[in-house]
Design a protein around this motif. Structure first.
Motif, PDB file in Angstrom:
ATOM      1  N   CYS A   1       0.858  -1.187   0.000  1.00 54.49           N
ATOM      2  CA  CYS A   1       0.000   0.000   0.000  1.00 54.49           C
ATOM      3  C   CYS A   1       0.897   1.241   0.000  1.00 54.49           C
ATOM      4  O   CYS A   1       2.047   1.184   0.455  1.00 54.49           O
ATOM      5  CB  CYS A   1      -0.876  -0.035   1.262  1.00 54.49           C
ATOM      6  SG  CYS A   1      -1.765   1.484   1.625  1.00 54.49           S
TER       7      CYS A   1
ATOM      8  N   THR B   1       0.900   3.561   1.939  1.00 54.92           N
ATOM      9  CA  THR B   1       1.299   3.915   3.310  1.00 54.92           C
ATOM     10  C   THR B   1       2.604   3.207   3.710  1.00 54.92           C
ATOM     11  O   THR B   1       3.382   3.745   4.508  1.00 54.92           O
ATOM     12  CB  THR B   1       0.159   3.607   4.305  1.00 54.92           C
ATOM     13  OG1 THR B   1      -1.016   4.275   3.832  1.00 54.92           O
ATOM     14  CG2 THR B   1       0.483   4.070   5.699  1.00 54.92           C
TER      15      THR B   1
ATOM     16  N   HIS C   1       0.968  -4.193   5.688  1.00 54.47           N
ATOM     17  CA  HIS C   1      -0.278  -4.245   6.472  1.00 54.47           C
ATOM     18  C   HIS C   1      -1.465  -4.662   5.613  1.00 54.47           C
ATOM     19  O   HIS C   1      -2.599  -4.457   5.989  1.00 54.47           O
ATOM     20  CB  HIS C   1      -0.539  -2.879   7.133  1.00 54.47           C
ATOM     21  CG  HIS C   1      -0.735  -1.774   6.145  1.00 54.47           C
ATOM     22  ND1 HIS C   1       0.311  -1.211   5.459  1.00 54.47           N
ATOM     23  CD2 HIS C   1      -1.845  -1.142   5.712  1.00 54.47           C
ATOM     24  CE1 HIS C   1      -0.143  -0.280   4.642  1.00 54.47           C
ATOM     25  NE2 HIS C   1      -1.462  -0.222   4.773  1.00 54.47           N
ATOM     26  N   GLU C   2      -1.187  -5.231   4.409  1.00 54.13           N
ATOM     27  CA  GLU C   2      -2.285  -5.659   3.529  1.00 54.13           C
ATOM     28  C   GLU C   2      -2.034  -7.122   3.194  1.00 54.13           C
ATOM     29  O   GLU C   2      -1.576  -7.454   2.102  1.00 54.13           O
ATOM     30  CB  GLU C   2      -2.271  -4.768   2.270  1.00 54.13           C
ATOM     31  CG  GLU C   2      -3.644  -4.540   1.671  1.00 54.13           C
ATOM     32  CD  GLU C   2      -3.657  -3.522   0.536  1.00 54.13           C
ATOM     33  OE1 GLU C   2      -3.878  -2.328   0.798  1.00 54.13           O
ATOM     34  OE2 GLU C   2      -3.460  -3.923  -0.623  1.00 54.13           O
TER      35      GLU C   2
ATOM     36  N   CYS D   1      -6.476  -3.460   3.611  1.00 60.05           N
ATOM     37  CA  CYS D   1      -6.392  -1.996   3.678  1.00 60.05           C
ATOM     38  C   CYS D   1      -7.088  -1.267   2.530  1.00 60.05           C
ATOM     39  O   CYS D   1      -8.183  -0.750   2.676  1.00 60.05           O
ATOM     40  CB  CYS D   1      -4.947  -1.517   3.785  1.00 60.05           C
ATOM     41  SG  CYS D   1      -4.869   0.279   3.922  1.00 60.05           S
TER      42      CYS D   1
END
Ligand SMILES: NC(=O)c1ccc[n+]([C@@H]2O[C@H](COP(=O)([O-])OP(=O)(O)OC[C@H]3O[C@@H](n4cnc5c(N)ncnc54)[C@H](O)[C@@H]3O)[C@@H](O)[C@H]2O)c1
Ligand SMILES: N[C@@H](CCC(=O)N[C@@H](CSCO)C(=O)NCC(=O)O)C(=O)O
Ligand SMILES: [Zn+2]
Ligand SMILES: [Zn+2]
Length: 379
Positions: free
Chosen positions: A47, A49, A69-70, A176
């Motif tokens: 992502c 981020t 985080h994905e 996400c």
């Protein structure tokens, strides 16, 4: 299983410092402690981020760290007190947890569970320690997920079990970007049938906003990007019109107000640029336009506009994870994907190996990818 209760040695992509390429290292992942779950990560996407934090622009950025985080994976082992998931369950780690006990979880007005927010921001597990080491050196966790690793440990409030029928190489996106955009339209802005919408930034997040606007019955969905290659792709996600700010000399808000008879009902910023956040707010229709900030701006950046913009009836909002209460909602979004209500396959532009992780960042920066999905371990 032979690994239960023991440290696992595995590969992880470690960010040793800001702006450095990630390095695939052998790390040790300690067993889960009370109310923690160790997961074998099967797939992860990248992502924007992750790139933002790697760039050193995140005020909470810590190094060395295992980003990501994905992701999606399979529960390898559980700590004491874990009741909602079991070994072998297919799961998605959640960077917005849902403890169901805190003031935030009990409120229907927000999804921002605060139970472990402080330790999560400090890059450690809720008891203040890390489960990752590399050559004896502690590595920080990231957003309570750290999916750029063959194994990770997350809090039990930061994980949800999903339908085993769902392909893990697609539903990792539900960690996400897709829920964020889809929920920004449906939950945060609450886009109305027949309304006009505009979305700045046609990455995965912005495209998912478009899909949410379409699901809500919007009559016009304008996609705005400086990379015109995104326009053809965006048609699949419900966008009806496109504007490239580079084609105009005057401020884009003036262009859009003219094009839409006074402005848009709903606008969304999915870039993380404070200038486009202002443009999105000022492109809203007087009296009722709502602008939702989704993009994450760098440290020290601030938004501004003339207060008159708000006095005259425009509303500025923001969203994290699309307003979804994570553990309740993600399994439902998996089912929406399985019943073809929610697109996921169309967001995957590249499938790469774990070793190609730096290429995934490059493809994002050059605007060639929508989402790159990395195979971390075979299912
Ligand atoms: N609020 C949340 O919960 C949440 C969740 C996920 C991502 N994000 C943030 O959302 C943003 C988008 O993430 P993504 O993964 O889709 O990113 P991305 O890099 O895939 O897409 C960004 C898009 O913006 C376009 N763009 C860049 N500058 C522009 C400009 N000045 N004008 C118009 N278009 C421009 C790029 O061409 C690209 O198409 C990032 O800031 C990310 O950190 C927020
Ligand atoms: N750490 C940053 C903020 C980063 C940020 O805003 N993160 C979003 C999710 S981006 C996902 O791709 C978010 O959920 N924020 C809510 C929260 O972190 O509690 C900073 O310190 O500015
Ligand atoms: Zn994200
Ligand atoms: Zn909570």
């Amino acid at each position: 299983m032979a690994t239960i209760g023991k440290p696992i040695e595995c590969k992880a992509a470690v960010a040793w410092g800001p702006n450095e390429h990630l390095k695939i290292e052998t790390i040790q992942v300690a067993p889960p402690e009370d109310h923690e779950v160790r997961i074998k990560i099967c797939y992860t996407a990248v992502c924007h981020t992750d790139a933002y934090t790697l760039s050193g622009q995140d005020p909470e950025g810590l190094f060395p760290v295992v980003l990501g985080h994905e992701g999606s994976g399979i529960v390898e082992s559980i700590g004491k007190g874990v009741t909602d998931v079991a070994i072998g369950d297919h799961v998605i780690p959640l960077y917005v947890p849902q403890c169901r006990e805190c003031k935030f979880c009990k409120s229907s007005k927000t999804n921002l569970c605060q139970k472990i927010r402080v330790s999560q921001g400090q890059g450690v597990m809720p008891n203040g320690t890390s489960r990752f080491t590399c050559n004896g050196k502690k590595l920080f966790h990231f957003m309570g997920c750290s999916t750029f690793s063959e194994y990770t440990v997350v809090a039990d409030v930061s994980i949800t079990k999903i339908n085993k029928e769902a392909p893990l190489n697609k539903v990792c996106l539900l960690g996400c970007g897709v829920p964020t955009g889809y929920g920004a339209a449906l939950n945060t802005a609450k886009v109305e049938k027949g309304s006009t919408c505009a979305v700045w930034g046609l990455g995965a997040v912005g495209l998912a906003v478009g899909w949410g606007c379409k699901a809500a019955g919007a009559s016009k969905i304008i996609g705005i990007d400086i990379n015109a290659k995104k326009f053809e792709i965006a048609k699949k996600f419900g966008f009806t019109d496109f504007v490239n700010p580079k084609d105009y000399e005057k401020p884009i808000q003036e262009v859009l107000i003219e094009l839409t008879d006074g402005g848009l009902d709903f606008t969304f910023e999915c870039i993380g640029n404070v200038a486009t956040m202002r443009a999105a707010l000022e492109s809203c229709h007087k009296g009722w336009g709502v602008s939702t900030i989704v993009g994450v701006a760098g440290a020290g950046q601030e938004i501004s506009t003339r207060p008159f913009q708000l006095v005259t009836g425009r509303t500025w909002k923001g969203t994290a994870f699309g307003g979804w209460k994570s553990r309740d909602s993600v399994p439902k979004l998996v089912d929406e994907y399985l019943t073809k209500k929610l697109l996921l396959d169309e967001f995957v532009s590249h499938n790469l190996s774990f070793n190609e992780i730096n290429d995934a960042f490059h493809l994002m920066h050059t605007g060639e990818s929508i989402r790159s999905v990395l195979t971390i371990s075979e299912v």
